[in-house]
Design a protein around this motif. Structure first.
Motif, PDB file in Angstrom:
ATOM      1  N   ALA A   4       0.820  -1.211   0.000  1.00 42.64           N
ATOM      2  CA  ALA A   4       0.000   0.000   0.000  1.00 42.64           C
ATOM      3  C   ALA A   4       0.851   1.257   0.000  1.00 42.64           C
ATOM      4  N   THR A   5       2.085   1.159   0.460  1.00 46.16           N
ATOM      5  CA  THR A   5       2.962   2.331   0.512  1.00 46.16           C
ATOM      6  C   THR A   5       3.731   2.517  -0.783  1.00 46.16           C
ATOM      7  N   PHE A   6       4.372   1.451  -1.272  1.00 49.61           N
ATOM      8  CA  PHE A   6       5.239   1.658  -2.438  1.00 49.61           C
ATOM      9  C   PHE A   6       4.467   1.701  -3.749  1.00 49.61           C
ATOM     10  N   GLU A  65       1.906   8.686  -7.230  1.00 51.93           N
ATOM     11  CA  GLU A  65       1.433   9.992  -7.686  1.00 51.93           C
ATOM     12  C   GLU A  65       2.099  11.113  -6.888  1.00 51.93           C
ATOM     13  N   LYS A  66       2.270  12.274  -7.519  1.00 52.74           N
ATOM     14  CA  LYS A  66       2.982  13.383  -6.890  1.00 52.74           C
ATOM     15  C   LYS A  66       2.065  14.246  -6.039  1.00 52.74           C
ATOM     16  N   GLU A  67       0.815  14.431  -6.462  1.00 56.44           N
ATOM     17  CA  GLU A  67      -0.122  15.259  -5.718  1.00 56.44           C
ATOM     18  C   GLU A  67      -0.680  14.489  -4.516  1.00 56.44           C
ATOM     19  N   THR A  89      -6.152   7.334  -4.655  1.00 52.82           N
ATOM     20  CA  THR A  89      -5.668   6.021  -5.093  1.00 52.82           C
ATOM     21  C   THR A  89      -5.603   5.042  -3.926  1.00 52.82           C
ATOM     22  N   LEU A  90      -5.172   5.529  -2.763  1.00 53.78           N
ATOM     23  CA  LEU A  90      -5.102   4.654  -1.595  1.00 53.78           C
ATOM     24  C   LEU A  90      -6.499   4.197  -1.178  1.00 53.78           C
ATOM     25  N   ALA A  91      -7.476   5.110  -1.257  1.00 57.30           N
ATOM     26  CA  ALA A  91      -8.856   4.737  -0.911  1.00 57.30           C
ATOM     27  C   ALA A  91      -9.417   3.722  -1.894  1.00 57.30           C
ATOM     28  N   ARG A 106      -2.329   5.995 -11.401  1.00 57.46           N
ATOM     29  CA  ARG A 106      -3.407   5.359 -10.614  1.00 57.46           C
ATOM     30  C   ARG A 106      -3.695   3.951 -11.113  1.00 57.46           C
ATOM     31  N   GLY A 107      -3.767   3.791 -12.418  1.00 57.61           N
ATOM     32  CA  GLY A 107      -3.985   2.456 -12.960  1.00 57.61           C
ATOM     33  C   GLY A 107      -2.852   1.511 -12.617  1.00 57.61           C
ATOM     34  N   THR A 108      -1.630   2.010 -12.691  1.00 61.23           N
ATOM     35  CA  THR A 108      -0.472   1.187 -12.321  1.00 61.23           C
ATOM     36  C   THR A 108      -0.547   0.751 -10.874  1.00 61.23           C
TER      37      THR A 108
END
Length: 750
Positions: A62-64, A68-70, A77-79, A122-124
């Motif tokens: 979940a971390t690596f 995304e930069k923003e 994405t995490l949600a 996000r897809g990645t």
């Protein structure tokens, strides 16, 4: 006290230069922090060891996975990643006992995870989370009855990852850009220090110092590229981004030019810029003895002063001494106080003045440099030039939409098909090796396709992963024996391995694989499934997975390394032509254009070509002649890019500067250079061409209109002609290794 502070600052500068933006350090700390917090929370609620392992891996994923930069994009994405993870772990548990259905679903999941890369970061990330969490269910052999507990574990892991990311180790684009600027300053200081070493080195040590100079020049360029990649998110608007980009480019060009001129002053013959870009090339012989006259002593003094300006290039560094030193160096731009010496030595002093101007511009762009009361007339004039340039910066140009390949020609679709086929082979072969741990072969096949675009890149990556795995098995045996039944000691060592994995990932894939395998040995110990046979099986499965990936890459929709490099080379040539033609047009009196963005596109394309040629220049590459040719072509292109960037930087001054005037005759030189670039690009694209590379008379002689004007050595016009001449020679030199026919000319002037 002051000495201790200087020492601490020097140590921090070296670390900051080694890890630009502290990106690797922050990635390691963020991942370790998420795992540590997840383990602490799960231990408090009495989670069994198997689910502790699953939670640790989930927190790591979940971390690596989020790149995304923003900050807002990271949160979204995490949600979205949590429901993907919950579905993946449940499907993994449900299909664990259904061999055929599970294998088919795993292959489809792999295809979808790779295909999702076409949808950006996000897809990645979502594809990576789905694959890795499904893999976790296989790793811990999750039964259906454990699904509720695993859902709770994943929820805790994702929550801990979010807390560490946004509260404990927060990362914003502005903060990252600020640290990247600091890394650029530190690397610039290292480059100037190596330039001082070059000036002071004995004749026997020149080649060693030249290697250091070449390495620090490349590292400075790398830092500039990293800043370019963060400008859009890290600055308040497009104008601020364009201004900072221009100031960084000015500093990089001025520092590289100073290095070339210093090398020229130390050499008995004129030095080509290629010397700074071609690895292991020797300095022109014989080198001159160490400069010991008055001019040489003054030059060494001024280089140390320039180094001081770079080291003290921070907003909080105020005082009267620095402005006076800066003012003295800026005077060399106007020929004021120029020491007596050979033309080569005087060129070095002028370059020191230009570097001091670039440092002033960088400081103005970063924090305003509010010390105008100490300005000399030269410093005040430089400030006025910078203000005029800032006003002339136009809005951000719209990017041209490029036609994207469709169907199987699209890179993500092709890679998804290749990985799916390779994974299917890995599943079949892995089942023969082990009916319980066949998934390691699939994981290896998946990993060797990540961030690769040609067969050669996949082959090199597979070799590195196998090497790291073998070494990691040895470390895993030692660590597992030392840990024994001490669970929390094993988790502590796992955290160290995780940090090492993320800290070394951008530097060495083999080293990262070493830490991964050592970590797995510890995880097997925690799961009470450790044995030497298991780690040996890990090596076998890794070799099988790498082989399956290579087979799929060679047989299924292959992209040959030569084809990939030709595509990238064509892109570089097109970007080089854009920069040269636009810069020459502006220097010839044409309308102003955004040369900064064109130069940035050239650097990006060149970086892509550099990555695609790594399989050709790798030590295991069997064709030595091809390896040398690839290095030579890359060095020539980097040399041409430097001169093109220098032309662009000079052309940017035309609309706002009083000292740089347009000259319509330069268009003649630009025509020959762009004609030669077009011929080489057509040859690379395997198009039919009837012309030949034009060479012969020098650029200066081509521009002679009969007035026989003598150009002053330090003048801007002389510098423009020198860059054009070097660019012309570099393009002609590029034609030879690429097999482009040359037009014979009897006349040739140096």
């Amino acid at each position: 006290m002051a000495s201790a502070q200087r020492t601490a600052k020097g140590v921090w500068d070296r670390f900051s230069a080694s890890d630009p933006g502290l990106l690797r350090l922050m990635a390691g700390l963020r991942t370790v922090g998420a795992i540590l917090l997840a383990l602490a929370v799960l231990a408090l609620i009495g989670t069994p060891v198997t689910q502790l392992v699953a939670g640790a891996i989930a927190a790591m994923v979940a971390t690596f996975a989020i790149q995304e930069k923003e900050v807002r994009g990271q949160a979204v994405t995490l949600a979205l990643g949590l429901p993907v993870a919950l579905a993946a772990i449940a499907l993994g548990a449900l299909l664990n006992s259904r061999v055929i259905a599970g294998d088919l679903f795993f292959v489809l999941l792999i295809f979808a995870a790779v295909y999702s890369r076409r949808f950006g970061d996000r897809g990645t990330a979502l594809g990576l989370i789905g694959f890795q969490i499904y893999f976790v269910s296989l790793f811990v052999s999750a039964p259906v009855s454990a699904i509720p507990g695993l859902w709770l574990t994943l929820t805790v892991a994702f929550a801990c990852s979010a807390f560490v990311r946004f509260a404990v180790v927060p990362e914003t684009p502005e903060r990252t850009l600020r640290r990247l600027r600091e890394a650029f300053r530190a690397r610039l200081a290292q480059l100037v220090a190596h330039q001082i070493d070059l000036l002071e080195a004995d004749a026997d040590d020149v080649d060693k110092v030249l290697d250091d100079l070449r390495r620090s020049t490349a590292r400075l360029h790398e830092a500039a590229l990293m800043i370019q990649g963060r400008l859009a998110e890290g600055t308040r608007d497009a104008s601020a981004a364009a201004l900072l980009q221009r100031r960084v480019a000015d500093a990089e060009i001025a520092a590289e030019r100073l290095g070339v001129l210093l090398l020229n002053a130390r050499s008995a013959e004129r030095v080509d810029t290629l010397t700074l870009h071609l690895p292991q090339s020797a300095a022109p012989l014989p080198p001159r003895a160490r400069l010991a006259d008055d001019a040489g002593s003054a030059l060494r003094r001024d280089l140390r002063a320039l180094h001081l300006l770079v080291v003290r290039l921070v907003p909080d560094d105020r005082g009267t001494a620095l402005p006076y030193v800066r003012n003295r160096l800026l005077g060399y731009r106007e020929e004021q106080g120029l020491p007596q010496g050979s033309p080569a030595i005087q060129d070095c002093f002028r370059a020191v003045g230009e570097a001091a101007r670039a440092i002033l511009g960088l400081r103005l762009a970063v924090d305003g440099a509010r010390d105008e009361e100490y300005d000399s007339p030269e410093a005040a004039r430089s400030r006025e030039e910078f203000e005029a340039e800032e006003i002339s910066i136009a809005g951000e140009a719209a990017d041209a939409d490029e036609e994207e390949p469709a169907g199987l020609r699209r890179p993500t679709t092709r890679a998804a098909v290749q990985v799916a086929v390779g994974s299917a082979l890995a599943i079949v072969g892995g089942e023969f090796l082990s009916t319980q741990r066949w998934y390691w072969a699939v994981l290896t096949c998946w990993v060797v396709f990540l961030n690769t675009a040609s067969t050669g890149e996949i082959l090199v990556k597979g070799y590195r992963r196998l090497l790291g795995t073998v070494l990691g098995v040895v470390a895993g045996v030692a660590l597992a024996g030392a840990v024994g039944n001490h669970t929390w000691l094993a988790f502590a060592l796992v955290l160290l391995c995780v940090f090492g994995m993320f800290f070394t990932a951008p530097l060495s894939y083999a080293l990262m694989s070493f830490f991964v395998t050592a970590m797995l040995g510890l995880l097997y110990t925690l799961l009470n499934t450790y044995s030497l046979d298991v780690l040996v099986l890990r090596v076998e499965e890794t070799a099988l997975g790498a082989a399956c990936g290579i087979i799929a890459a060679v047989l299924i929709l292959p992209v040959r390394t030569s084809h990939r490099t030709d595509e990238e080379l064509g892109t570089v040539l097109a970007r080089l032509r854009d920069v040269v033609s636009a810069a020459v047009a502006q220097l010839s009196g044409g309308p102003p254009v955004d040369l900064v963005d064109l130069a940035r596109d050239l650097d990006t394309a060149l970086d892509g070509l550099r990555s695609s040629t790594k399989p050709l220049t790798h030590p295991i590459a069997p064709l030595r002649a091809r390896r040398q040719t690839a290095r030579y072509v890359m060095a020539l292109l980097e040399t041409c890019a430097y001169h093109a960037r220098s032309l662009a930087a000079t052309a940017e001054l035309v609309p706002s500067s009083k000292s740089v005037a347009a000259d319509a005759r330069l268009a003649i030189a630009g025509q020959r250079i762009t004609h030669n670039i077009d011929l080489i690009a057509a040859h690379v694209r395997a198009e039919e061409t009837t012309g030949a590379i034009e060479s012969g008379a020098s650029i200066a002689s081509m521009l002679d209109s009969g007035r026989h004007e003598v150009l002053r050595t330090g003048s801007v016009a002389f510098r423009v002609l020198r860059h054009l001449q070097r660019l012309d020679e570099g393009i002609v030199g590029l034609a030879r290794p690429l097999g482009v026919p040359l037009e014979k000319r009897a006349e040739h002037r140096p």
